[in-house]
Structures are given as C-alpha cells and as structure tokens.
Design a protein around this motif. Sequence first.
Motif, mmCIF file in Angstrom:
data_model
loop_
_atom_site.group_PDB
_atom_site.id
_atom_site.type_symbol
_atom_site.label_atom_id
_atom_site.label_comp_id
_atom_site.label_asym_id
_atom_site.label_seq_id
_atom_site.Cartn_x
_atom_site.Cartn_y
_atom_site.Cartn_z
ATOM 1 N N LEU A 170 44.897 48.283 26.531
ATOM 2 C CA LEU A 170 43.894 48.077 27.928
ATOM 3 C C LEU A 170 42.758 48.312 27.656
ATOM 4 O O LEU A 170 42.240 47.598 27.952
ATOM 5 C CB LEU A 170 44.405 48.875 29.591
ATOM 6 N N ILE A 171 42.460 50.131 27.431
ATOM 7 C CA ILE A 171 41.279 49.455 26.912
ATOM 8 C C ILE A 171 39.989 48.716 26.088
ATOM 9 O O ILE A 171 39.134 48.004 25.514
ATOM 10 C CB ILE A 171 41.071 51.179 26.569
ATOM 11 N N ARG B 28 34.469 42.812 26.968
ATOM 12 C CA ARG B 28 33.364 42.300 27.960
ATOM 13 C C ARG B 28 32.713 42.175 26.084
ATOM 14 O O ARG B 28 31.818 40.909 27.143
ATOM 15 C CB ARG B 28 33.590 43.926 27.831
ATOM 16 N N THR C 157 41.065 45.889 25.394
ATOM 17 C CA THR C 157 41.578 44.223 25.903
ATOM 18 C C THR C 157 40.308 44.073 26.576
ATOM 19 O O THR C 157 39.384 43.730 26.487
ATOM 20 C CB THR C 157 42.536 43.749 26.495
ATOM 21 N N TYR C 158 39.806 45.324 27.406
ATOM 22 C CA TYR C 158 38.720 45.814 27.907
ATOM 23 C C TYR C 158 37.175 45.178 27.663
ATOM 24 O O TYR C 158 36.557 43.996 27.276
ATOM 25 C CB TYR C 158 38.704 46.379 28.992
ATOM 26 N N LEU C 159 37.722 46.319 26.297
ATOM 27 C CA LEU C 159 36.327 46.278 25.469
ATOM 28 C C LEU C 159 35.701 44.341 24.613
ATOM 29 O O LEU C 159 34.753 44.343 24.710
ATOM 30 C CB LEU C 159 35.571 47.375 24.606
ATOM 31 N N ASN D 33 34.576 41.277 38.915
ATOM 32 C CA ASN D 33 33.809 41.972 39.587
ATOM 33 C C ASN D 33 33.153 40.774 40.727
ATOM 34 O O ASN D 33 32.512 42.102 42.157
ATOM 35 C CB ASN D 33 32.304 42.867 39.492
ATOM 36 N N PHE E 199 33.291 38.697 31.309
ATOM 37 C CA PHE E 199 33.284 39.440 32.486
ATOM 38 C C PHE E 199 32.488 38.506 33.893
ATOM 39 O O PHE E 199 31.456 38.336 33.200
ATOM 40 C CB PHE E 199 32.891 40.360 32.802
ATOM 41 N N ILE F 222 40.859 43.892 37.257
ATOM 42 C CA ILE F 222 40.282 44.374 36.744
ATOM 43 C C ILE F 222 38.368 44.198 35.913
ATOM 44 O O ILE F 222 37.552 44.004 35.286
ATOM 45 C CB ILE F 222 41.175 45.003 35.365
ATOM 46 N N TYR F 223 38.707 42.618 35.554
ATOM 47 C CA TYR F 223 37.166 42.273 34.978
ATOM 48 C C TYR F 223 37.485 41.210 35.968
ATOM 49 O O TYR F 223 35.338 40.092 35.209
ATOM 50 C CB TYR F 223 38.419 40.707 33.887
ATOM 51 N N ALA G 247 44.646 41.949 36.106
ATOM 52 C CA ALA G 247 43.611 41.616 35.509
ATOM 53 C C ALA G 247 42.651 41.155 36.301
ATOM 54 O O ALA G 247 41.139 41.571 35.706
ATOM 55 C CB ALA G 247 43.495 40.703 33.900
#
Length: 298
Positions: free
Chosen positions: A123-124, A131, A126-128, A217, A136, A214-215, A211
């Motif tokens: 997850l981390i 981004r 993939t998040y980075l 906002n 995002f 998370i991505y 997902a």
Amino acid sequence: MKLTLEDRLLHTFVYIVLFILSLLSLYPFWNALVVSLNSGTDTSLGGLTLWPRDMTLDNYHVILSDPRFFKALGISTLRTICGTIASIFFTALLAYGLSRKETMGRKFYMIMAVFTMYFSGGLIPTYLWLRELGLFNNFGVLFIPWTISVWNMIVFRTFFQELPVELEESAKLDGCGHYGLFFRIVLRLSGPVIATLSLLQAVFFWNEWFASGIYINDSNLLPVQNYLMNMINSNSAQEMISQLSGVSGSVGDMVTRSITPKSLQMTALMVVSLPIILVYPFVQKFFVKGVMVGSLKE
C-alpha cells in the motif's frame, strides 16, 4: 432415461437444499428492500420481516433529492464505463501479444505478470508511486491502476491460443498484419469472453471504494460506493436528517414523521445496488454461449 426411486429422492433433496440456500442468500437483500420501503419510525419498533408494515417512498424521496448522490452516481458510472473499456482493451492487447509464439521473451513476461498476482508492491509504495504520477485527486486514479488485470489476461491468452491456426493463416494470406488480425478476426470471435470479463470488471469498478477513499480527498470525485460507506460508517445519515428536518414543506414533514438513519442507509444500499443488478440479465446469455460456434464454417 427413467429415474429410479433413489434418484428421485436424491434430486428432491438436492433441490430442497439449493432452495434453502437461495433463500438464505436472498433474504438479507430482501430485508434491506423491506426496510427501505417501510416507515423508519415503524422499523425501529422491530418485528419487520417479510413485508413492509407501513409502506412509504419517503426514504427514496430523501435520497433522490440529495444532489451529492447524483454527483457520486455520475462519477461511478463514468468510472465503470472508462475503466471497463480501458481494462478490457489493453488486457486483451497484452494477452494477444503473449499468445503469439513469435513474441520474444514471452515466457519471461508471463512469469513476471503472474508474479504480481502473488506479491504486490504494498500500500505505501503504491501510495507514493501514484502521488509521484500526479494522480491524487484525479479522476484517472479511479481506474488507471487497474487497466491491466493479470487474471483476465490469462483468460484472454488461453482463449486466443485455442483459436484455429487456419483463421490466422487465411487472414495473413489476405494481407492482414498483427493489428488487422487482432481487430478484424480475434476480437470479433471473442465476443462471449469479452462480455463475460467486461461484466466482471464493471462489477469491480462499480463496487470498489477502498482505493478511492485513500487517493481522493475531493468530495466531488468520490464514487457512489463511498457515498454509501460514509452514510453507513459515519453520521452522514443523521446529518442529512438534521438538515432536512429544518426545511419547511413536505420534505421536512416527511423527515420528521418517518425517516431514521437506518431507513436511509438501507435505501441508499438498494439504490446503489440496483444499476449493476439490472446489467446482469443482458449479459448472462454470453456465459453459456459457445465461443467458437460456426467460426470455421463461415
């Protein structure tokens, strides 16, 4: 063939078991439908089982009068359409390349693709990664990470490998290259498998909410499943009731009279589930249709 008494008893037992299992599977959905059609204040009294005691459409009126619902519904619809088309097209294109014997290193690419089915980046990372790609709060993040499905690619690849060699040879004699063969021959013969995998992908894109939570906002980009999750897991339903209770007119009156958080939650659940349920009857026939009937004769 004439059935013996033992066969008839066995068939009867099997049908009874399947009927009971079907009822157990359908009852939660039916109960949610009953609650959504019943007055919320009456539902809170308990004892509601198979049929609404105080039938009303006030719950649906409140949900369908919320502009946030239609905005989320539009995002989900657009996401499902774009995601399904992109996923099926690029996955089929990759599968076609890996199904050709002349593709260099195809075994290595298959091993690398299958490896990702068992071990993900996490997850981390993939998040980075997303981004850094600038995805995002971007509509593309709702479907681009799932453009390639390894499982669907394996299904496509297996299907393409089973196509008769004579079709490919005759197409090449007519001057078709790989792209012509793919678009004019292979895709046209892949209707049932495309329809089946498209349905599975559409269901995935329609139901996926983790997902996007998370991505994304920006509330204007959240799909309808996140709208439902926010209503179930937070005070969104109670906030909606509080806001509408102060509204003068019929909406305020019906909220004060018959709406509760649970009735709104069940109504939102039914409205969110209905579109994808309606798609099934139109695609179901492709699950049983022969994928190669008449291809060589024509």
